[in-house]
Design a protein around this motif. Structure first.
Motif, PDB file in Angstrom:
ATOM      1  N   GLY A  28       0.794  -1.220   0.000  1.00 55.61           N
ATOM      2  CA  GLY A  28       0.000   0.000   0.000  1.00 55.61           C
ATOM      3  C   GLY A  28       0.829   1.273   0.000  1.00 55.61           C
ATOM      4  N   HIS A  29       2.122   1.157  -0.348  1.00 54.08           N
ATOM      5  CA  HIS A  29       3.036   2.291  -0.336  1.00 54.08           C
ATOM      6  C   HIS A  29       3.408   2.717  -1.757  1.00 54.08           C
ATOM      7  N   ARG A  30       4.185   3.778  -1.850  1.00 56.39           N
ATOM      8  CA  ARG A  30       4.569   4.349  -3.135  1.00 56.39           C
ATOM      9  C   ARG A  30       6.085   4.224  -3.335  1.00 56.39           C
ATOM     10  N   PHE A  31       6.479   3.937  -4.583  1.00 50.10           N
ATOM     11  CA  PHE A  31       7.893   3.903  -4.935  1.00 50.10           C
ATOM     12  C   PHE A  31       8.200   5.013  -5.929  1.00 50.10           C
ATOM     13  N   GLU A  32       9.280   5.740  -5.673  1.00 48.92           N
ATOM     14  CA  GLU A  32       9.746   6.781  -6.575  1.00 48.92           C
ATOM     15  C   GLU A  32      11.135   6.392  -7.083  1.00 48.92           C
ATOM     16  N   HIS A  33      11.215   6.139  -8.384  1.00 51.14           N
ATOM     17  CA  HIS A  33      12.477   5.745  -8.999  1.00 51.14           C
ATOM     18  C   HIS A  33      13.242   6.994  -9.413  1.00 51.14           C
ATOM     19  N   GLY A  34      14.344   7.275  -8.749  1.00 57.11           N
ATOM     20  CA  GLY A  34      15.116   8.471  -9.092  1.00 57.11           C
ATOM     21  C   GLY A  34      16.309   8.648  -8.168  1.00 57.11           C
ATOM     22  N   THR A  35      17.146   9.594  -8.539  1.00 59.61           N
ATOM     23  CA  THR A  35      18.336   9.913  -7.752  1.00 59.61           C
ATOM     24  C   THR A  35      18.070  11.159  -6.922  1.00 59.61           C
ATOM     25  N   VAL A  36      18.368  11.074  -5.643  1.00 54.59           N
ATOM     26  CA  VAL A  36      18.176  12.217  -4.757  1.00 54.59           C
ATOM     27  C   VAL A  36      19.220  13.289  -5.082  1.00 54.59           C
ATOM     28  N   THR A  37      18.759  14.497  -5.370  1.00 57.98           N
ATOM     29  CA  THR A  37      19.661  15.608  -5.683  1.00 57.98           C
ATOM     30  C   THR A  37      19.843  16.552  -4.504  1.00 57.98           C
ATOM     31  N   GLU A  38      18.859  16.557  -3.611  1.00 54.81           N
ATOM     32  CA  GLU A  38      18.949  17.435  -2.439  1.00 54.81           C
ATOM     33  C   GLU A  38      18.147  16.837  -1.299  1.00 54.81           C
ATOM     34  N   LEU A  39      18.722  16.908  -0.113  1.00 59.46           N
ATOM     35  CA  LEU A  39      18.058  16.385   1.076  1.00 59.46           C
ATOM     36  C   LEU A  39      18.235  17.402   2.198  1.00 59.46           C
ATOM     37  N   ASP A  40      17.124  17.940   2.672  1.00 52.51           N
ATOM     38  CA  ASP A  40      17.163  18.942   3.744  1.00 52.51           C
ATOM     39  C   ASP A  40      16.572  18.332   5.010  1.00 52.51           C
ATOM     40  N   PRO A  41      17.415  17.917   5.952  1.00 49.47           N
ATOM     41  CA  PRO A  41      16.900  17.270   7.162  1.00 49.47           C
ATOM     42  C   PRO A  41      16.158  18.230   8.085  1.00 49.47           C
ATOM     43  N   GLN A  42      16.393  19.530   7.939  1.00 49.39           N
ATOM     44  CA  GLN A  42      15.719  20.497   8.795  1.00 49.39           C
ATOM     45  C   GLN A  42      14.233  20.558   8.473  1.00 49.39           C
ATOM     46  N   THR A  43      13.917  20.622   7.185  1.00 53.90           N
ATOM     47  CA  THR A  43      12.514  20.676   6.755  1.00 53.90           C
ATOM     48  C   THR A  43      11.983  19.300   6.360  1.00 53.90           C
ATOM     49  N   ARG A  44      12.881  18.292   6.368  1.00 60.06           N
ATOM     50  CA  ARG A  44      12.562  16.922   5.936  1.00 60.06           C
ATOM     51  C   ARG A  44      12.004  16.932   4.507  1.00 60.06           C
ATOM     52  N   ARG A  45      12.700  17.638   3.636  1.00 62.57           N
ATOM     53  CA  ARG A  45      12.327  17.765   2.229  1.00 62.57           C
ATOM     54  C   ARG A  45      13.371  17.083   1.350  1.00 62.57           C
ATOM     55  N   VAL A  46      12.891  16.266   0.427  1.00 63.33           N
ATOM     56  CA  VAL A  46      13.777  15.506  -0.449  1.00 63.33           C
ATOM     57  C   VAL A  46      13.435  15.832  -1.898  1.00 63.33           C
ATOM     58  N   SER A  47      14.459  16.145  -2.698  1.00 65.40           N
ATOM     59  CA  SER A  47      14.280  16.428  -4.122  1.00 65.40           C
ATOM     60  C   SER A  47      14.983  15.359  -4.938  1.00 65.40           C
ATOM     61  N   VAL A  48      14.369  15.001  -6.077  1.00 67.40           N
ATOM     62  CA  VAL A  48      14.967  13.997  -6.954  1.00 67.40           C
ATOM     63  C   VAL A  48      15.223  14.589  -8.327  1.00 67.40           C
ATOM     64  N   ASP A  49      15.986  13.853  -9.150  1.00 68.81           N
ATOM     65  CA  ASP A  49      16.425  14.386 -10.432  1.00 68.81           C
ATOM     66  C   ASP A  49      15.295  14.602 -11.432  1.00 68.81           C
ATOM     67  N   SER A  50      14.125  14.067 -11.182  1.00 67.41           N
ATOM     68  CA  SER A  50      12.980  14.307 -12.062  1.00 67.41           C
ATOM     69  C   SER A  50      12.371  15.682 -11.848  1.00 67.41           C
ATOM     70  N   GLY A  51      12.810  16.363 -10.781  1.00 69.60           N
ATOM     71  CA  GLY A  51      12.235  17.665 -10.433  1.00 69.60           C
ATOM     72  C   GLY A  51      11.173  17.579  -9.357  1.00 69.60           C
ATOM     73  N   LYS A  52      10.834  16.356  -8.934  1.00 69.78           N
ATOM     74  CA  LYS A  52       9.827  16.180  -7.896  1.00 69.78           C
ATOM     75  C   LYS A  52      10.417  16.470  -6.509  1.00 69.78           C
ATOM     76  N   HIS A  53       9.541  16.881  -5.608  1.00 70.65           N
ATOM     77  CA  HIS A  53       9.937  17.162  -4.230  1.00 70.65           C
ATOM     78  C   HIS A  53       8.996  16.420  -3.288  1.00 70.65           C
ATOM     79  N   PHE A  54       9.534  15.930  -2.183  1.00 68.49           N
ATOM     80  CA  PHE A  54       8.738  15.193  -1.206  1.00 68.49           C
ATOM     81  C   PHE A  54       9.023  15.744   0.183  1.00 68.49           C
ATOM     82  N   GLU A  55       7.941  16.073   0.886  1.00 73.50           N
ATOM     83  CA  GLU A  55       8.077  16.570   2.262  1.00 73.50           C
ATOM     84  C   GLU A  55       7.525  15.522   3.217  1.00 73.50           C
ATOM     85  N   ALA A  56       8.203  15.384   4.342  1.00 74.56           N
ATOM     86  CA  ALA A  56       7.881  14.273   5.239  1.00 74.56           C
ATOM     87  C   ALA A  56       7.624  14.741   6.665  1.00 74.56           C
TER      88      ALA A  56
END
Length: 402
Positions: free
Chosen positions: A69-97
């Motif tokens: 029931g989970h999601r998979f994102e195929h990509g390379t992480v280009t930026e990871l901000d542990p302060q805001t828990r925000r992750v960016s991947v090479d596709s241009g997508k961003h994920f906040e946690a």
């Protein structure tokens, strides 16, 4: 009820175990990895000889996460901000946690040796071992020189698989270890055992002579000696991924510190697992530790949501199983060390059991995959031994080394 967002960076043992431990009714889980499949790295050496096929060592991350029931994102992480828990991947997508889990694994340690990336084959993925297998096929047919760099667990298991398939063919094989003996982190008796087997197979063992430079056709040692090489395999050990330092999770060239609950001490609701994590008392970079860490973090995320105190991670030491092709296998524990070809069955049992635990797809799909792995193991491991009576007699012996 609004689901809490969990982003997991890395689909290895720790990342997949963590995802499997979270319920999709309570959590919206996204796992990000640059590979499309989980890879069972402790057995990738068996690809070199063909004992295993790539598909046996892989689980589709998308299919497994979807089944949970989970999601998979195929990509390379280009930026990871542990302060805001925000992750960016090479596709241009961003994920906040709401919860961020970093399970990046490790990179290859080059130790400053010139030419590692350009002129040697790495030993940390299915794809790399497939490439080694293909190159060996060509050399096995035409003849050539193979140099394995690193006399630790990975280098020894790589050498064993080369000997399994090619010791009767016209290959000149060398193994180089910078330190005075093979398996320097393990019992001396094991290193001596492997050295004896290697000598019987005419392997050139070079110890106490670090590699200085690798070129397309040579491995140059600190002593000035040059080894001719048509295939150089690098098993230099683990190094921290650069993203740890780039994101501020670690100092340059260091692992990310974690407290006893595997939480990062500098950032709220950020956990680190597997090879990337460094406890106050460091532990070995082993798959079983990564599995246990991933499960512990999943539990702690749930405990955090339920306002319960987090569980301390307590490493458990398990025996190490070392396979040296079809020549020998070794079980190393705190109390004793055993050797004997029958112990290869124990390593195969661990592989099958862990793959079954991590595979959460539909029962029929999971069963078909397990049967396929079993069939291949029987064809490549069991029947070749049974067809040779001398090998069968040898396999009845298990002896104590220490």
């Amino acid at each position: 009820m609004t689901k809490r967002r969990v982003v997991i960076v890395g689909g290895g043992f720790a990342g997949l175990a963590c995802a499997n431990g979270l319920d999709c009714d309570q959590f919206s889980v996204t796992l990000i990895d640059q590979k499309s499949s989980f890879e069972f790295l402790p057995n990738i050496h068996e690809l070199i000889s063909g004992v295993k096929k790539p598909g046996q060592l892989r689980l589709s991350l998308r299919a497994n996460l979807k089944a949970r029931g989970h999601r998979f994102e195929h990509g390379t992480v280009t930026e990871l901000d542990p302060q805001t828990r925000r992750v960016s991947v090479d596709s241009g997508k961003h994920f906040e946690a709401d919860y961020l889990v970093v399970a990046l694994g490790s990179a290859d340690a080059s130790y400053g040796v010139s030419g590692v990336a350009q002129h040697s084959y790495g030993f940390k993925s299915v794809e790399q071992c497939k490439a080694i297998q293909q190159r060996l096929k060509n050399l096995g047919r035409d003849g050539g020189r193979v140099v394995i760099i690193g006399g630790g667990l990975e280098g020894i298991e790589a050498l064993g698989e080369v000997l399994r398939r090619y010791r009767q063919q016209s290959l000149d094989i060398s193994l180089v270890e910078a330190r005075p003996r093979l398996l320097p982190e393990g019992p001396q008796a094991v290193g001596e055992l492997i050295a004896r087997h290697s000598s019987e197979c005419n392997v050139d063992l070079v110890t106490s002579d670090p590699v200085q430079r690798i070129t397309p056709k040579t491995v140059q040692l600190s002593s000035g000696r040059k080894l001719r090489s048509d295939l150089t395999i690098w098993t230099g050990g683990p190094a921290p991924p650069s993203l740890l330092a780039e994101s501020g999770l670690a100092e340059p060239k260091a692992w990310a510190p974690v407290d006893s609950t595997l939480a990062h001490p500098g950032y709220s609701k950020v956990f680190v697992a597997g090879d990337a994590a460094e406890l106050a008392k460091p532990i070995s970079k082993q798959a079983y530790h990564a599995l246990d860490m991933g499960r512990c973090i999943a539990e702690n995320i749930k405990r955090s949501e339920n306002k319960k105190s987090l569980r301390r991670y307590k490493p458990t030491d398990k025996p190490t199983l070392l396979a040296f092709g079809d020549l020998d296998s070794v079980l190393i524990s705190d109390r004793l060390t055993l050797a004997g070809p029958p112990l290869a069955a124990a390593k195969e049992t661990v592989f099958a059991a862990v793959m079954a635990q991590l595979d959460v797809r539909a029962p029929r799909v999971k069963l078909d995959a397990a049967l396929g792995r079993g069939k291949q193991a029987a064809e490549q491991l069991l029947w070749p031994s049974l067809s040779n009576w001398r090998a069968l007699k040898k396999q009845t012996k298990v002896r104590k080394l220490s």
